[in-house]
Each structure stands twice: as C-alpha cells, then as structure tokens.
Design a protein around this motif. Structure first.
Motif, PDB file in Angstrom:
ATOM      1  N   PRO A  50     111.973  -0.092  90.455  1.00 12.14           N
ATOM      2  CA  PRO A  50     113.090   0.028  91.387  1.00 12.14           C
ATOM      3  C   PRO A  50     112.644   0.648  92.701  1.00 12.14           C
ATOM      4  O   PRO A  50     111.560   1.232  92.798  1.00 12.14           O
ATOM      5  N   THR A  51     113.473   0.521  93.722  1.00 10.62           N
ATOM      6  CA  THR A  51     113.164   1.094  95.026  1.00 10.62           C
ATOM      7  C   THR A  51     112.891   2.587  94.894  1.00 10.62           C
ATOM      8  O   THR A  51     113.637   3.315  94.248  1.00 10.62           O
ATOM      9  N   ALA A  52     111.804   3.045  95.506  1.00  9.36           N
ATOM     10  CA  ALA A  52     111.463   4.463  95.433  1.00  9.36           C
ATOM     11  C   ALA A  52     112.555   5.309  96.077  1.00  9.36           C
ATOM     12  O   ALA A  52     113.065   4.970  97.137  1.00  9.36           O
ATOM     13  N   ARG A  53     112.921   6.403  95.429  1.00  6.45           N
ATOM     14  CA  ARG A  53     113.942   7.291  95.941  1.00  6.45           C
ATOM     15  C   ARG A  53     113.410   8.716  95.920  1.00  6.45           C
ATOM     16  O   ARG A  53     112.418   9.020  95.275  1.00  6.45           O
ATOM     17  N   ARG A  54     114.113   9.584  96.625  1.00  8.38           N
ATOM     18  CA  ARG A  54     113.702  10.974  96.680  1.00  8.38           C
ATOM     19  C   ARG A  54     113.747  11.595  95.284  1.00  8.38           C
ATOM     20  O   ARG A  54     114.713  11.423  94.548  1.00  8.38           O
ATOM     21  N   ARG A  55     112.688  12.291  94.940  1.00  7.87           N
ATOM     22  CA  ARG A  55     112.659  12.953  93.648  1.00  7.87           C
ATOM     23  C   ARG A  55     113.584  14.165  93.646  1.00  7.87           C
ATOM     24  O   ARG A  55     113.785  14.825  94.662  1.00  7.87           O
ATOM     25  N   SER A  56     114.147  14.455  92.489  1.00 10.32           N
ATOM     26  CA  SER A  56     114.948  15.664  92.361  1.00 10.32           C
ATOM     27  C   SER A  56     114.034  16.883  92.499  1.00 10.32           C
ATOM     28  O   SER A  56     112.809  16.779  92.424  1.00 10.32           O
ATOM     29  N   SER A  57     114.641  18.017  92.688  1.00  6.85           N
ATOM     30  CA  SER A  57     113.854  19.246  92.725  1.00  6.85           C
ATOM     31  C   SER A  57     113.362  19.592  91.326  1.00  6.85           C
ATOM     32  O   SER A  57     113.735  18.962  90.327  1.00  6.85           O
ATOM     33  N   SER A  58     112.531  20.597  91.269  1.00  4.54           N
ATOM     34  CA  SER A  58     111.986  21.064  90.002  1.00  4.54           C
ATOM     35  C   SER A  58     112.363  22.540  89.831  1.00  4.54           C
ATOM     36  O   SER A  58     113.331  23.013  90.440  1.00  4.54           O
ATOM     37  N   GLY A  59     111.611  23.240  89.016  1.00  9.52           N
ATOM     38  CA  GLY A  59     111.886  24.650  88.805  1.00  9.52           C
ATOM     39  C   GLY A  59     110.609  25.433  88.592  1.00  9.52           C
ATOM     40  O   GLY A  59     109.631  24.922  88.030  1.00  9.52           O
ATOM     41  N   PHE A  60     110.610  26.655  89.079  1.00  4.64           N
ATOM     42  CA  PHE A  60     109.525  27.610  88.835  1.00  4.64           C
ATOM     43  C   PHE A  60     110.061  28.602  87.810  1.00  4.64           C
ATOM     44  O   PHE A  60     111.133  29.194  88.017  1.00  4.64           O
ATOM     45  N   VAL A  61     109.344  28.791  86.714  1.00  3.52           N
ATOM     46  CA  VAL A  61     109.870  29.540  85.574  1.00  3.52           C
ATOM     47  C   VAL A  61     108.967  30.720  85.243  1.00  3.52           C
ATOM     48  O   VAL A  61     107.741  30.603  85.241  1.00  3.52           O
ATOM     49  N   LEU A  62     109.608  31.842  84.951  1.00  6.82           N
ATOM     50  CA  LEU A  62     108.933  33.000  84.369  1.00  6.82           C
ATOM     51  C   LEU A  62     109.530  33.261  82.993  1.00  6.82           C
ATOM     52  O   LEU A  62     110.754  33.301  82.831  1.00  6.82           O
ATOM     53  N   LEU A  63     108.670  33.433  82.005  1.00 11.90           N
ATOM     54  CA  LEU A  63     109.083  33.840  80.669  1.00 11.90           C
ATOM     55  C   LEU A  63     108.695  35.303  80.511  1.00 11.90           C
ATOM     56  O   LEU A  63     107.510  35.649  80.491  1.00 11.90           O
ATOM     57  N   LEU A  64     109.715  36.170  80.449  1.00  8.05           N
ATOM     58  CA  LEU A  64     109.489  37.615  80.489  1.00  8.05           C
ATOM     59  C   LEU A  64     109.690  38.232  79.105  1.00  8.05           C
ATOM     60  O   LEU A  64     110.775  38.121  78.526  1.00  8.05           O
ATOM     61  N   ALA A  65     108.667  38.876  78.606  1.00 16.51           N
ATOM     62  CA  ALA A  65     108.760  39.659  77.373  1.00 16.51           C
ATOM     63  C   ALA A  65     108.985  41.113  77.770  1.00 16.51           C
ATOM     64  O   ALA A  65     108.093  41.753  78.340  1.00 16.51           O
ATOM     65  N   LEU A  66     110.172  41.634  77.485  1.00 12.34           N
ATOM     66  CA  LEU A  66     110.583  42.938  77.991  1.00 12.34           C
ATOM     67  C   LEU A  66     110.780  43.953  76.877  1.00 12.34           C
ATOM     68  O   LEU A  66     111.273  43.609  75.797  1.00 12.34           O
ATOM     69  N   SER A  67     110.430  45.186  77.173  1.00 16.53           N
ATOM     70  CA  SER A  67     110.773  46.308  76.307  1.00 16.53           C
ATOM     71  C   SER A  67     112.151  46.830  76.679  1.00 16.53           C
ATOM     72  O   SER A  67     112.552  46.783  77.846  1.00 16.53           O
ATOM     73  N   GLY A  68     112.891  47.323  75.686  1.00 17.24           N
ATOM     74  CA  GLY A  68     114.195  47.917  75.947  1.00 17.24           C
ATOM     75  C   GLY A  68     115.297  46.882  76.015  1.00 17.24           C
ATOM     76  O   GLY A  68     115.060  45.677  75.979  1.00 17.24           O
ATOM     77  N   ARG A  69     116.528  47.377  76.135  1.00 16.91           N
ATOM     78  CA  ARG A  69     117.704  46.516  76.230  1.00 16.91           C
ATOM     79  C   ARG A  69     118.438  46.803  77.532  1.00 16.91           C
ATOM     80  O   ARG A  69     118.432  47.931  78.042  1.00 16.91           O
ATOM     81  N   THR A  70     119.083  45.783  78.083  1.00 14.50           N
ATOM     82  CA  THR A  70     119.803  45.869  79.360  1.00 14.50           C
ATOM     83  C   THR A  70     121.291  46.022  79.084  1.00 14.50           C
ATOM     84  O   THR A  70     121.902  45.107  78.521  1.00 14.50           O
ATOM     85  N   PRO A  71     121.888  47.150  79.450  1.00 13.99           N
ATOM     86  CA  PRO A  71     123.326  47.321  79.200  1.00 13.99           C
ATOM     87  C   PRO A  71     124.147  46.240  79.891  1.00 13.99           C
ATOM     88  O   PRO A  71     123.938  45.931  81.061  1.00 13.99           O
ATOM     89  N   GLY A  72     125.078  45.646  79.151  1.00 10.76           N
ATOM     90  CA  GLY A  72     125.989  44.675  79.726  1.00 10.76           C
ATOM     91  C   GLY A  72     125.371  43.337  80.073  1.00 10.76           C
ATOM     92  O   GLY A  72     125.995  42.536  80.774  1.00 10.76           O
ATOM     93  N   LEU A  73     124.174  43.063  79.576  1.00 10.15           N
ATOM     94  CA  LEU A  73     123.510  41.806  79.910  1.00 10.15           C
ATOM     95  C   LEU A  73     124.273  40.621  79.329  1.00 10.15           C
ATOM     96  O   LEU A  73     124.636  40.614  78.154  1.00 10.15           O
ATOM     97  N   ARG A  74     124.517  39.614  80.156  1.00 10.35           N
ATOM     98  CA  ARG A  74     125.176  38.398  79.698  1.00 10.35           C
ATOM     99  C   ARG A  74     124.141  37.334  79.350  1.00 10.35           C
ATOM    100  O   ARG A  74     122.975  37.438  79.692  1.00 10.35           O
ATOM    101  N   HIS A  75     124.623  36.290  78.695  1.00 10.64           N
ATOM    102  CA  HIS A  75     123.746  35.188  78.303  1.00 10.64           C
ATOM    103  C   HIS A  75     123.114  34.532  79.535  1.00 10.64           C
ATOM    104  O   HIS A  75     121.924  34.234  79.553  1.00 10.64           O
ATOM    105  N   HIS A  76     123.942  34.308  80.571  1.00  9.68           N
ATOM    106  CA  HIS A  76     123.463  33.732  81.836  1.00  9.68           C
ATOM    107  C   HIS A  76     123.840  34.651  82.987  1.00  9.68           C
ATOM    108  O   HIS A  76     124.985  35.107  83.062  1.00  9.68           O
ATOM    109  N   THR A  77     122.907  34.885  83.884  1.00  9.70           N
ATOM    110  CA  THR A  77     123.150  35.653  85.101  1.00  9.70           C
ATOM    111  C   THR A  77     122.626  34.848  86.287  1.00  9.70           C
ATOM    112  O   THR A  77     121.515  34.302  86.233  1.00  9.70           O
ATOM    113  N   VAL A  78     123.433  34.766  87.354  1.00  6.35           N
ATOM    114  CA  VAL A  78     123.059  34.038  88.567  1.00  6.35           C
ATOM    115  C   VAL A  78     123.181  34.991  89.744  1.00  6.35           C
ATOM    116  O   VAL A  78     124.252  35.559  89.987  1.00  6.35           O
TER     117      VAL A  78
END
Length: 492
Positions: free
Chosen positions: A296-324
């Motif tokens: 098919p006709t070439a089209r603009r590619r979608s964006s991608s993502g840069f990801v960090l996988l963080l292994a953390l000590s301790g717990r975050t008070p009030g942390l939600r499943h998703h934060t933006v």
C-alpha cells in the motif's frame, strides 16, 4: 478443510488461529521469537516482572467473544479485574485528578471536584458526541472489512452519519468545540497518542477512545496482561492448532497469482491454502512478498515509546495503577515527535499494578514507565526518526526521564535497585515493527481509516490481522481484526 498458516503469534495472530481452528480449519501458527505474545511482551528479573506492552484492557467483550466461541469462557482461565480509578492525572498547574472507572456520572463529578464546577458537564457533552460517533462507526468501521471505494461510496450516501463523524475535523478541533478548560483539552489530546498520532491531525473519530474507556471501563489481568496472550495460546493448542516458536518466516510464496505457502529461514516450506499475516504490514509487503509493488501507499509511521522498567524498594503511599504527569507545554511534545526527535519535556506514563505476582516481596514495587518517542531510524528515511542505537543516547535519555519524574513529584532515584531500558530500536528488533512504530501507520488525516492496510490483501488467499492493519492498534481492535478475517475466510 483448508490448511491455514498464521504468521506471527501476537494477539492478532493467536486470536485468528483460535477462531479459524474453531471454524474447522487445519491451522499452523508460526512465531519467529522464542515465545508467543508479540507486543504483549514480558520481562522478569530478580523476582520483579513487567508487562512491556499494553497495560489496560478495554472492551473485554471482544476477548469474551473469542473464548466463548472456542470453549470455556474468559473468566474460567483469567482473573480479569475492573480498575477504579482508571488513572491518576497530574496537571502542570499542580491540580491532581483521579479519573473514576465506574461510569460517566462518576467521571463528571470527579471533574467538577478537581477542576471546578461545570467541567464535568463540558466533558459529558463532549462524550455524548463521542457516543454518537461510536454508534455510527462501530459496525462499518470497526467490525467490518473495508472494501475501498465501495465502502466510501456507501458511507457518503448517509449524510447524517457523515455529519456525526465529521471526517473533515481533527480530534483537537472537535474537542475545542466543547472544552474550554485547558486541562480537559490536555486529557483529550492524550488519546491521540493511543494511536501514535498528533491530536491536531488525528481524526475526530478518535473521540470514541475516551468514550469507550470511561463508559465501559478499563480492566487488568492478574499476573499481567501477558497472561491474556498465554491464555489464547493455550486455547489454540487445546483446539489442535500447531504452535511453533523459533520459526522464522522469510517469504510468503505464491503459485500463479495465489498464495501457496510460506518458506522459513532454514529452508523449510509449508504449503497453505490460506496465509494469515500477523506481522507488521510494512514488513509483510517489503520483505515477505515476491512482488513488493503490491504494498500500500507509504504513510507516516505512528510514534513509538521509550520505556523504563524500574525495580524499586519500598512502597509509594496512594499509588494508583496508572499515573499520568503532563508537561508544561504539551504542544512542544507533539512538535518534537513530529520532527523525529526525543521529547525534551515528555508526558510521563506510569503503570504500577498492585499485584503480588509482579514483585519479590511486600517492600517493593515494579514500575513500567513510558514516554512517547519517535521511531528508530538510523538512515533518515522520511518522515524520519531517531537513531536510538547512537552511543550513550538511551542511557542519557533514561536519566533525563528520571529527572523529569522527580520534578513532577515521582522521585524514585534513591529507591532504585536497578532499571532496564527499552527503546524503539529494541521494539523494532523484537517484533519487526517498522522502526518500532507501536501502531503501524499513524491515524493522521481524515482518510486514515481507509488507508490502513486492508484485512484482505491484493494477493488471493493472503489476509492481515494485528495492530498495523484495519481496524487499528490496541487490544480490542487487534481482536476485532482477527474476527473480521475469520469471517472473510469463513468456516471450513
């Protein structure tokens, strides 16, 4: 009985294999990687585990339909949990918002409480329009194969539907008709990134994304969304699908004008009456077919993502499943992405499920952190991207992301046990997506829905599923692509 070869064991390929086998076909599923799942990736180390792809399941009815039509129901094999809140937003003016997951009235009330009276009504009025778009577009756009001009002509006759969908308007243009609060506009712009697009160029029809998420809810699978891919693979094997990993397809072969089979990297050939491609459409048309001119006709590619996988000590008070966490200048982020450069001041997305299966002990957390990023492009091919393999770039940008997180109230630098980096170059290598484009081509432009690679290819007997094909990216649409293709092929 037809012999079907499915290439690629992402969710699209897996779902197509299940539906076709349930329809009586003989099915072989080939995956070049050592494990199934595709972009529903997974990483484990030292007791920490991370989904490396999607972190939210919407429209679970698509997955429920797959499981019901192939045997035992979804809930018999997976623990699917409704999320409330859906997300926690932090705006640049310091205001914070928990977006409820239990329906539109609750969303409106939360917006009034956090952003001020009347904001809930603004958002509700906008979502009424989005609901109308959903009603008009669901059948012909999302649940059916597009047949080029024939589909366009049929839709053009329905002037009421055209006015509702407003194909001439962008998502941002539509939003500004209803939303005056800049924070509401910021929330809406975010949904353009669900398809890797710019809100000023993405079609107004993308308004259906926040409507679906907030009207019908968002869901999580205990143990990680990766479990969904594993459950579909298990169902495929139970039905008799032959699942082969480490099977790298290097060519789709034809006899005359029609598909005849596939050839693997080791020279093995598998005959097929039908081939279903679940690989990125750009890879299919450029690398696997003997006639690249069919692409098919070439089209603009979608964006991608840069990801960090963080292994953390301790717990975050009030942390939600998703934060933006939004930046001061959201337009600057989209400008950077459009120019193909790493975002200087990115939006931060954190997925941190409170799931014991993902952490080694109760005094730890596993965070998946995503920022929008341009595709990997070492050669400068238009429309361009970033060479994410450039020496030191990934490490420097990782430190930049951690600093931005700290500035926005998520300073975890002194809690880090370790972290892993995933760049668009890694995604491109692992999944063979074009430059690591998460959604294939972008949704920019009024005709974008009609320019995605069709589920029925120009080669008789070859069909496409997955996020780079119609109807688009994201778990629900990928599942729908498999349903569409199964219907096109029909029962044995």
């Amino acid at each position: 009985m037809s012999r079907v070869v499915v290439v690629g064991a992402g969710l699209g390929g897996l779902s197509a294999a299940v539906r076709l086998r349930a329809g009586g076909h003989e099915v072989v599923l080939l995956e070049q990687a050592a494990e199934v799942g595709g972009k529903l990736g997974w990483f484990s180390r030292d007791g920490f585990s991370f989904d490396t792809g999607p972190s939210l399941l919407t429209l679970p009815a698509v997955q429920r339909d797959l499981f019901l039509k192939s045997g035992a129901p979804l809930e018999s094999v997976l623990d699917v949990v409704k999320l409330d809140p859906l997300a926690h937003y932090r705006f640049p003016d310091g205001v914070e918002l928990d977006l409820p997951g239990d329906g539109l009235p609750a969303v409106a009330a939360a917006l009034d409480d956090a952003l001020g009276p009347g904001r809930g009504e603004q958002w509700t009025t906008f979502l009424r329009r989005a609901s109308a778009i959903w009603d008009v577009s669901r059948g012909p756009f999302l649940e059916s194969a597009l047949e080029g001009r024939r589909t366009l002509l049929a839709l053009a006759r329905d002037t009421s539907a055209i006015r509702t969908v407003a194909p001439w308007a962008s998502l941002r243009t539509l939003g500004r008709r209803y939303l005056t609060d800049p924070r509401l506009r910021m929330m809406l712009d975010r949904y353009a990134t669900y398809s890797g697009s710019h809100p000023g160029r993405a079609p107004a029809a993308l308004a259906t994304v926040p409507f679906v998420e907030q009207a019908f809810g968002g869901w999580y699978v205990r143990g990680g969304l990766r479990q969904l891919a594993l459950a579909v693979a298990d169902r495929a094997r139970e039905l008799g699908v032959t699942v082969r990993t480490g099977a790298d397809v290097v060519a789709i072969e034809t006899e005359g004008a029609r598909v005849d089979g596939v050839r693997l990297a080791d020279g093995e050939r598998l005959r097929a009456d039908v081939v279903v491609s679940g690989v990125d459409a750009a890879h299919l048309y450029r690398r696997l077919l003997p006639r690249p001119r069919l692409a098919p006709t070439a089209r603009r590619r979608s964006s991608s993502g840069f990801v960090l996988l963080l292994a953390l000590s301790g717990r975050t008070p009030g942390l939600r499943h998703h934060t933006v966490c939004f930046p001061d200048d959201y337009d600057a982020e989209f400008d950077d992405l459009s120019a193909g450069r790493p975002v200087a001041d990115p939006t931060i997305y954190v997925s941190a499920p409170d799931d014991p299966a993902l952490r080694p002990d109760e005094d730890s957390e596993a965070w998946f952190v995503l920022v929008n990023a341009p595709v990997h492009d070492p050669g400068g091919r238009p429309p361009g991207g970033t060479d994410w393999r450039a020496p030191g770039l990934a490490e420097d940008y990782a430190r930049r992301v951690l600093d931005v997180m700290a500035a926005r109230g998520l300073d975890v630098r002194d809690r880090l046990r370790w972290y892993e980096i995933r760049t668009p170059a890694d995604l491109a290598e692992q999944t063979r997506s074009d430059g690591g484009a998460i959604y294939g081509s972008s949704s920019d432009g009024a005709r974008s829905a009609f320019l995605r690679p069709a589920n029925r290819s120009p080669v008789p007997g070859l069909f496409l599923v997955g996020g780079s094909a119609h109807p688009g990216g994201g778990l629900p649409l990928v599942g729908l692509s498999a349903s569409i293709v199964a219907d096109l092929i029909g029962p044995a």
